[in-house]
Design an enzyme around this catalytic site. Structure first.
Site, PDB file in Angstrom:
ATOM      1  N   GLY A  29       0.825  -1.208   0.000  1.00  0.00           N
ATOM      2  CA  GLY A  29       0.000   0.000   0.000  1.00  0.00           C
ATOM      3  C   GLY A  29       0.854   1.250   0.000  1.00  0.00           C
ATOM      4  O   GLY A  29       1.640   1.500  -0.918  1.00  0.00           O
ATOM      5  N   LYS A 100       2.686 -10.804  -3.101  1.00  0.00           N
ATOM      6  CA  LYS A 100       3.528  -9.721  -2.587  1.00  0.00           C
ATOM      7  C   LYS A 100       4.804 -10.253  -1.950  1.00  0.00           C
ATOM      8  O   LYS A 100       5.883  -9.670  -2.128  1.00  0.00           O
ATOM      9  CB  LYS A 100       2.721  -8.889  -1.595  1.00  0.00           C
ATOM     10  CG  LYS A 100       1.575  -8.125  -2.261  1.00  0.00           C
ATOM     11  CD  LYS A 100       0.634  -7.503  -1.249  1.00  0.00           C
ATOM     12  CE  LYS A 100      -0.501  -6.773  -1.958  1.00  0.00           C
ATOM     13  NZ  LYS A 100      -1.507  -6.244  -1.009  1.00  0.00           N
TER      14      LYS A 100
END
Length: 219
Positions: A29, A100
């Site tokens: 993020g 990720k």
């Protein structure tokens, strides 16, 4: 998902064409963890990297821990608030975190780990009683992406799993839609990065950073 599953092809195409791949927004993020690994910590070898990499899962786990509500109830709220997709499976089954963590493993160790070689767990089976059990031992429950490297045997292990963390640890108190990544380097020691994984344009912030870097490349 694209970089995790086709990273070697994407980067080879960029090299062949003389281009650049800027992908800070792909992990964490609003946390600039990719820039940290590629630039700020480049002098280090990393024996351990672990973190909370999915804001949706962390939001659900946080509310279950605090409110004692069931998984399905919190998931419905997460969808209403825009923290979960209409099809939540990529998040709650651990695959978004797996994508990720594979990117972080590549940045830290120069090796692309196939998804088939990553142990992946999700959060669907968690229940309020699990949190009560964890609290009785002074623990928090988090879904963590974990990368370990043994520099004697050179073994590299990558996983996504439900984990117990002592409540005294900072990572155990990274809650709601926040992400956190802990990086243990042999030169710098342990560093910790915390920021929004969803909401308030967190991803847009680092995406603009990529655009700024792209502009510098063109100068």
């Amino acid at each position: 998902a694209l970089l995790s599953e086709h990273g070697p092809e994407v980067f080879e195409a960029a090299r062949t064409g003389g281009g650049h791949i800027l992908f800070e927004a792909s992990v964490g993020g609003g946390i600039p963890i990719i820039k940290a690994l590629r630039e700020g910590l480049v002098a280090n070898r990393f024996r351990l990297i672990y973190g909370i990499l999915n804001g949706t899962c962390n939001y659900i786990l946080t509310r279950m821990a605090k409110e004692g509500l069931g998984y399905a109830d919190i998931l419905a709220d997460a969808k209403r608030l825009g923290y979960a997709e209409a099809d939540e499976s990529l998040d709650v089954d651990g695959w978004d975190s797996a994508h990720k963590v594979s990117i972080l493993a590549f940045l830290a160790h120069g090796t692309w780990v196939r998804l088939d070689d990553i142990i992946v767990e999700g959060i669907r089976r968690i229940s309020p009683s699990d949190f009560a059990f964890a609290r009785s031992f002074g623990m928090s429950i988090k879904l963590l992406g974990i990368i370990t490297r043994n520099f004697v045997s050179n073994d590299l292990s990558v996983s996504v799993r439900m984990s117990l963390l002592p409540e005294r640890l900072v990572m155990a108190n990274v809650n709601e839609v926040y992400n956190g990544v802990c990086v243990a380097g042999d030169v710098v020691g342990t560093t910790l990065y915390i920021g929004r994984g969803a909401g308030q344009d967190a991803t847009a912030s680092v995406l603009i950073g990529d655009l700024a870097d792209a502009a510098l490349v063109l100068l």
